[in-house]
Design an enzyme around this catalytic site. Structure first.
Site, mmCIF file in Angstrom:
data_model
loop_
_atom_site.group_PDB
_atom_site.id
_atom_site.type_symbol
_atom_site.label_atom_id
_atom_site.label_comp_id
_atom_site.label_asym_id
_atom_site.label_seq_id
_atom_site.Cartn_x
_atom_site.Cartn_y
_atom_site.Cartn_z
ATOM 1 N N GLN A 285 0.483 -1.265 -0.170
ATOM 2 C CA GLN A 285 0.064 -0.222 0.218
ATOM 3 C C GLN A 285 0.475 1.138 -0.480
ATOM 4 O OE1 GLN A 285 -3.051 0.717 -0.677
ATOM 5 N NE2 GLN A 285 -4.408 -0.910 0.383
ATOM 6 N N TYR A 314 -5.767 -12.669 -2.229
ATOM 7 C CA TYR A 314 -4.794 -11.317 -3.209
ATOM 8 C C TYR A 314 -3.998 -11.050 -1.425
ATOM 9 C CZ TYR A 314 -9.640 -12.074 -6.149
ATOM 10 O OH TYR A 314 -10.021 -12.628 -6.355
ATOM 11 N N GLU A 335 -2.134 -15.963 -2.981
ATOM 12 C CA GLU A 335 -1.238 -14.576 -4.206
ATOM 13 C C GLU A 335 -1.115 -14.813 -5.178
ATOM 14 O OE1 GLU A 335 -1.292 -10.904 -3.995
ATOM 15 O OE2 GLU A 335 0.367 -11.458 -5.817
ATOM 16 N N ASP A 383 -9.295 -9.048 -1.044
ATOM 17 C CA ASP A 383 -8.582 -7.338 -0.661
ATOM 18 C C ASP A 383 -7.834 -7.642 -2.553
ATOM 19 O OD1 ASP A 383 -7.152 -4.513 -0.991
ATOM 20 O OD2 ASP A 383 -5.678 -6.128 0.130
ATOM 21 N N CYS A 410 -9.668 -1.661 -3.588
ATOM 22 C CA CYS A 410 -9.982 0.471 -3.906
ATOM 23 C C CYS A 410 -10.484 1.035 -4.961
ATOM 24 C CB CYS A 410 -8.072 0.030 -4.346
ATOM 25 S SG CYS A 410 -7.734 -0.824 -5.812
HETATM 26 N N1 SAH Z 1 -4.128 -7.215 0.563
HETATM 27 C C1 SAH Z 1 -2.650 -7.040 -0.046
HETATM 28 C C2 SAH Z 1 -1.920 -6.949 -1.388
HETATM 29 C C3 SAH Z 1 -3.261 -6.903 -2.534
HETATM 30 S S1 SAH Z 1 -3.842 -6.093 -3.707
HETATM 31 C C4 SAH Z 1 -2.035 -6.079 0.875
HETATM 32 O O1 SAH Z 1 -2.806 -4.983 1.039
HETATM 33 O O2 SAH Z 1 -0.776 -5.681 0.462
HETATM 34 C C5 SAH Z 1 -4.062 -7.141 -4.944
HETATM 35 C C6 SAH Z 1 -3.516 -8.569 -4.735
HETATM 36 O O3 SAH Z 1 -4.307 -9.032 -5.871
HETATM 37 C C7 SAH Z 1 -1.505 -8.128 -5.697
HETATM 38 O O4 SAH Z 1 -0.473 -8.717 -4.755
HETATM 39 C C8 SAH Z 1 -2.275 -9.029 -6.534
HETATM 40 O O5 SAH Z 1 -0.602 -9.567 -7.411
HETATM 41 C C9 SAH Z 1 -3.282 -10.183 -6.168
HETATM 42 N N2 SAH Z 1 -4.086 -10.387 -7.644
HETATM 43 C C10 SAH Z 1 -4.191 -9.734 -8.400
HETATM 44 N N3 SAH Z 1 -4.679 -10.980 -9.501
HETATM 45 C C11 SAH Z 1 -4.804 -12.031 -8.428
HETATM 46 C C12 SAH Z 1 -5.909 -13.342 -8.937
HETATM 47 N N4 SAH Z 1 -6.456 -13.620 -10.091
HETATM 48 N N5 SAH Z 1 -5.699 -14.044 -8.142
HETATM 49 C C13 SAH Z 1 -4.914 -14.398 -6.871
HETATM 50 N N6 SAH Z 1 -4.028 -12.609 -6.317
HETATM 51 C C14 SAH Z 1 -4.072 -12.043 -7.288
#
Ligand code: SAH
Length: 546
Positions: A285, A314, A335, A383, A410
């Protein structure tokens, strides 16, 4: 009244779009006017008129809104990075709270009162810990870095950005000078030639460290030793200088390979009491202070007592995962980005957290496999990126049926779309809260909690899921496959609720909780005959009934 292109109209700005553009109404029709404030009275020249809406440019401010302020940024009217430099922060927060509420009510079909409020950032200046500056040339051929104009690839040169860290600006200046001195050409998207695409700087708010990743279009680059020497001299906080190779033809910023030119491959920072090492590929973030507040609230909404199994889809580098782990029995993070998963695993170990596991996979695919692997979450935390949950993930969630779901988002619009789907399939939105992680831009984060309508049924359903055999008829087609079939074959739209009702009627009992409610008087829509026949047809097609 017909709106005429190029004509000037006197307008009153009454609202903002989700992208922070002022909205006026002329004869009931919406006119979008960038860089205006609610309460402005202004003369607007229409630059584009369509059947239903028009786009205008402010020619003259007749009466200024009380929410206006003089932008501190000299390129506020050109740069595509910020849209709210010209209004007070209080006004910006009002606009953002309304944006979230509007999405939840109009798209999500929820009661606006579910949104409990918005938390503004402690500082609106230099809050970003991540900068990705595109590199180009100005009309005199000088190397420039900055931001794109709105909806354009033209760079607005910015040497001092009011929302980026000052370290990022100092590092960018050193890179520009090196490019100038050693004739290192910026990459040109039109010709596909040149060497440097982006300057990507990340800083650790708490550690004080900074990291540069230079994104290169070519394998070879002159005078890299000199670049390292200069950077280290000008920015002692640098702990790593990396080069990422990107030969892609699209506008994705990072390429597949990253090499360390000097120092450490990872940046360290502390967040929510844990220490994290981050690869440039891993999401983190951008607003440290606000991320801590957002995550603490999300963990609170998870309502953990120490005994729960939590699944977090995620999960990135595990920032929320570790915060959840302290209050749960077990957390499984999912992830997609391999580097982030590697970071997450070593971050857990680094912090002595042992009750977490990470799966590197697509969220939907992993979630679908969890029951067979014996994982039945009490709480699901998601997320996702801006596009929200995809069909696969939504379907998998509706198979997992966690009693409690915490959704961090977001993008209020995709959140609201998913909330509508989830509430249509047996969940109730409990509460929502907005956090401003991106002052001066139109972006805002939202966190919501959803609970299953009939928690008493949970035990029942959970047992059913324990027995889940993927060859069982009910596993044959997903809800979206059934919906797609019905839509394509019969042109009818059917909801998950209706499908569940029909499935129940035909003995493929999976989700009785869909049409039962704790409240005696709760009204649950019943599937009309025509749609029932269509769903039955689909169930036959997928050989789920004979
Ligand atoms: N919760 C974490 C990341 C949130 S951002 C934090 O707050 O730091 C969203 C995340 O989803 C990113 O790390 C991205 O790489 C991941 N992502 C995107 N598409 C995805 C999918 N299809 N399956 C799993 N993860 C995914």
């Amino acid at each position: 009244m017909e709106l005429v292109k190029n004509k000037v109209y006197r307008c009153q700005i009454t609202d903002y779009t989700a992208d922070g553009v002022g909205v006026a109404r002329i004869d009931g029709r919406a006119v979008f006017v960038p860089r205006t404030a609610v309460g402005d009275q202004c003369d607007v020249r229409l630059v584009k008129v369509t059947k239903h809406v028009a786009f205008g440019r402010m020619e003259r401010l007749v009466v200024a809104s009380r929410a206006r302020m003089q932008p501190a940024c000299p390129v506020a009217d050109k740069c595509g990075g910020c849209c709210y430099q010209h209004i007070t922060y209080e006004e910006e927060l009002r606009a953002k709270e309304k944006k979230v509420r509007d999405a939840l009510t109009r798209i999500g079909r929820q009661d606006g009162a579910c949104l409990r409020g918005i938390t503004g950032a402690p500082s609106t200046a230099h809050y970003r810990n991540k900068a990705q500056y595109p590199v180009g040339r100005d009309e005199n051929g000088r190397i420039v870095t900055g931001f794109y104009r709105p909806r354009s690839h033209a760079i607005v040169p910015v040497e001092r950005c009011l929302i980026q860290s000052e370290k990022a600006d100092r590092i960018a200046a050193a890179v520009r000078e090196w490019m100038q001195d050693f004739d290192v050409p910026p990459f040109d998207y039109q010709t596909g030639r040149g060497m440097v695409r982006h300057i990507y700087v990340r800083v650790g708010e708490k550690s004080g460290e900074s990291q540069l990743t230079l994104i290169a279009a070519t394998r070879k680059m002159p005078a890299l030793n000199e670049l390292v020497r200069r950077l280290r001299a000008c920015e002692p906080s640098l702990t790593g200088i990396l080069i990422n190779h990107n030969q892609r033809t699209d506008n994705v910023i990072l390429g597949d390979r990253t090499d360390v030119l000097w120092g450490e491959a990872m940046l360290e920072d502390r967040l929510c009491g844990h220490s994290f090492l981050l690869s440039p590929e891993a999401f983190y973030q951008v607003n440290h202070a606000q991320a801590e507040r957002l995550y603490s609230y999300a963990v609170e909404l998870a309502g953990l007592t120490g005994t729960e199994t939590v699944v977090e889809l995620y999960c990135g580098a595990g920032t929320i995962t570790l915060a959840l782990a302290g209050q749960a029995a077990r957390v499984v993070g999912v992830e997609l980005v391999p580097e982030a998963v590697e970071n997450a695993r070593s971050n857990a170990a680094r912090n002595g957290v042992t009750n977490v596991e990470f799966i590197c996979a697509d969220a939907g695919q992993a979630a679908r496999r969890l029951p067979a692997a014996g994982v039945h979450p009490d709480v699901l935390v998601v997320d996702p990126p801006r596009k929200g949950l995809d069909e696969g993930a939504r379907d998998a969630i509706l198979r997992l049926l966690p009693p409690r779901l915490v959704y961090i988002s977001c993008d209020p619009a995709t959140l609201a779309r998913d909330v509508k789907e989830l509430t249509g399939a047996g969940y109730t939105l409990e509460e929502a809260y907005a956090f401003d992680l991106f002052p001066r831009t139109s972006h805002v984060e939202t966190v919501v909690s959803l609970v299953r309508k009939t928690p008493d049924d949970y035990i029942h359903v959970k047992l059913a899921l324990d027995d889940l055999d993927l060859t069982a008829p009910e596993a044959k087609a997903t809800y979206s496959e059934i919906k797609k079939y019905v839509l394509e074959k019969l042109g009818l739209k059917v909801s998950s609720l209706y499908i569940a009702q029909v499935k129940e009627k035909y003995g493929i009992i999976e989700r009785e909780n869909y049409n039962k409610s704790k409240k005696e008087d709760a009204v649950v829509p019943q599937c009309p005959k025509k749609k029932e026949d269509a769903i039955v047809d689909a169930l036959r097609h997928f050989k789920m009934i004979s």
